[in-house]
Design an enzyme around this catalytic site. Structure first.
Site, short mmCIF file in Angstrom:
data_model
loop_
_atom_site.label_atom_id
_atom_site.label_comp_id
_atom_site.label_asym_id
_atom_site.label_seq_id
_atom_site.Cartn_x
_atom_site.Cartn_y
_atom_site.Cartn_z
N GLU A 81 -12.25 3.40 15.56
CA GLU A 81 -11.99 2.21 16.36
C GLU A 81 -11.53 2.53 17.77
O GLU A 81 -11.66 1.69 18.67
CB GLU A 81 -10.93 1.34 15.67
N ASN A 132 0.87 -1.18 0.00
CA ASN A 132 0.00 0.00 0.00
C ASN A 132 0.90 1.22 0.00
O ASN A 132 1.38 1.65 1.04
CB ASN A 132 -0.91 -0.03 1.23
N ARG A 145 -2.89 -1.85 -3.26
CA ARG A 145 -4.01 -0.94 -3.06
C ARG A 145 -3.82 0.27 -3.97
O ARG A 145 -2.77 0.91 -3.97
CB ARG A 145 -4.07 -0.47 -1.61
N GLU A 205 -8.18 -3.72 5.55
CA GLU A 205 -8.12 -3.54 4.10
C GLU A 205 -7.15 -4.51 3.45
O GLU A 205 -7.37 -4.97 2.32
CB GLU A 205 -7.72 -2.09 3.79
N ASN A 214 -7.17 10.05 9.66
CA ASN A 214 -6.72 11.35 9.18
C ASN A 214 -7.50 11.74 7.94
O ASN A 214 -7.83 12.91 7.72
CB ASN A 214 -5.22 11.31 8.88
N HIS A 237 -11.87 4.86 0.28
CA HIS A 237 -11.95 3.91 1.40
C HIS A 237 -12.85 2.72 1.09
O HIS A 237 -13.40 2.09 1.99
CB HIS A 237 -12.46 4.60 2.69
N ARG A 249 -7.82 18.20 6.09
CA ARG A 249 -8.68 18.55 4.95
C ARG A 249 -9.96 19.19 5.43
O ARG A 249 -10.52 18.79 6.46
CB ARG A 249 -9.01 17.31 4.11
N HIS A 307 -15.72 5.48 8.20
CA HIS A 307 -14.28 5.22 8.28
C HIS A 307 -13.62 6.53 8.70
O HIS A 307 -13.56 7.49 7.93
CB HIS A 307 -13.75 4.76 6.92
N LEU A 308 -13.12 6.56 9.93
CA LEU A 308 -12.62 7.81 10.51
C LEU A 308 -11.14 7.68 10.85
O LEU A 308 -10.75 6.90 11.72
CB LEU A 308 -13.40 8.14 11.79
#
Length: 398
Positions: free
Chosen positions: A334, A10, A91, A385, A211, A180, A241, A208-209
């Site tokens: 998480e 990745n 990925r 992932e 950065n 994601h 962002r 999906h939390l």
């Protein structure tokens, strides 16, 4: 086949996550991270057999050198393991409309990823370097690409078309793609198992939390809407962002305040979000520490992050029609019981009741339902992932 091992790569803009994964069980034989490419302190960390290792990579290392290090110095001394690797899985952040599912790499695939590079300029070029380095190091192994955007290709046109002149989509593919995807796909499947219901019958909202952060509405196992757009900038407040904002702000910054376009782009992607609001840090852990200490900027950043996330979740009940569960995943999802509690409190209209003991227990690798038995369901599922990538690679080569 007696073994089901896949090497997963990745490649980020200045880092490389890697793992050797059992595609059937999801167990990682080796996992690691090479980071700080282009800097004097570039380094690599990995874990094998429960033991942690770390080495300097030397000044100005990049993706190719990192892959070569993995091959020669980590896998090389382990021939009994490396000889069992069946494929290399990559990925890829952006596949545009060209790639609606995972594929085995050939020249056409490489060309297609290059053509999508303008949609993910920090990521796709790095992915290509990783693919070429892996081909050079593993010339006899099939290379498989798994696309973040592929899962969202099931969105209907009403969800992905911008209210811009339609020819921009027709001629230049300007539309919402989402990111994601591998994470949202994985946790939706896990949620179906936890709820003991067929995924075809479920309506889920996956958050999906990390950065980078995104929310996806998943109906019958398929993405029907998602918060990220043409690029990963749209949607939620993130570490650096800005997420959604009035597009005219860009015009105002350039023409009224004298910013250059490049300065605005850097601001929106690298200086905004939690960092910009708090003027403290982009790391949610630091934001929570500031919140606990009464730091005004950190408190405001946390409140905005949770409020905007709750608004997105509420709005995604529209394409779903019903809500069987909210799933929290990613580094923040998480591990932050505070963020989860605040988000669910903002969703008071749905009558969520957080179970504090369950919520605190679902951290640091532990998942589970975090709401009371009488409440609508919210749960935590650690994402994986790499397992999705490995499983897709195995399925394609078999």
């Amino acid at each position: 086949m007696s073994n089901k091992l896949v090497l997963v790569l990745n490649c980020g803009s200045s880092s490389l996550k890697f793992a050797v994964i059992d595609a059937i069980t999801g167990d990682a034989e080796i996992s690691g991270l090479a980071e700080c490419f282009g800097l004097k302190d570039s380094r690599i960390k990995w874990k094998y057999n429960g033991e942690k290792h770390e080495m300097s990579l030397g000044a100005y290392t990049a993706h190719r050198e990192a892959v070569e290090f993995i091959v020669e110095n980590i896998l090389g001394p382990l021939p009994e393991l490396s000889s069992k690797i069946l494929a290399v899985g990559h990925r890829i952040v952006h596949g545009g409309e060209k790639f609606t599912h995972s594929v085995i790499v050939d020249d056409t695939v490489i060309d297609g990823i290059e053509e999508c590079a303008s949609l993910a300029p920090l990521h796709n070029p790095a992915h290509l370097i990783g693919i070429r380095a892996a081909i050079a190091s593993f010339p006899n192994l099939p290379q498989v690409t798994v696309f973040d955007t592929a899962f969202h290709q099931s969105m209907p046109e009403r969800a992905y078309i911008y209210a811009l002149p339609y020819k921009l989509y027709r001629e230049h593919s300007i539309r919402r793609y989402g990111m994601h995807g591998t994470s949202h796909l994985f946790v939706s499947r896990q949620a179906a198992q936890m709820l003991d219901k067929p995924i075809e019958e479920l309506c889920l909202i996956s958050a999906h939390l990390g950065n980078g952060a995104s929310v996806t509405a998943i109906k019958g196992g398929k993405s029907v809407d998602t918060s990220m757009g043409l690029t990963p900038l749209e949607g939620l407040v993130m570490g650096t962002r800005c997420g959604d904002m009035d597009p005219s702000i860009v015009y105002h910054l350039v023409h009224q305040l004298g910013y250059t376009v490049d300065e605005v782009n850097s601001m929106l992607n690298k200086q905004s979000g939690l960092l910009g609001i708090s003027e403290l840090t982009s790391d949610c852990r630091g934001i929570e520490e500031g919140y606990a200490e009464g730091h005004k900027g950190a408190t405001l950043a946390l409140e905005i992050f949770c409020y905007r996330l709750a608004k997105y979740i509420a709005s995604y009940t529209v394409p779903l029609g019903k809500l069987d569960a909210i799933v929290f995943t990613g580094g923040i999802g998480e591990n932050s019981d505070l963020v989860r509690r605040k988000v669910l409190e903002n969703l008071a209209i749905f009558k969520f009741q957080v179970d504090d003991d369950r919520n605190k227990a679902a951290r640091f690798g532990n998942g589970g339902i975090i709401t009371a038995d009488a409440s609508p369901v919210a749960m935590v599922i650690p994402t994986n992932e790499e397992w999705v990538i490995a499983a897709d690679a195995l399925k394609l080569i078999e």
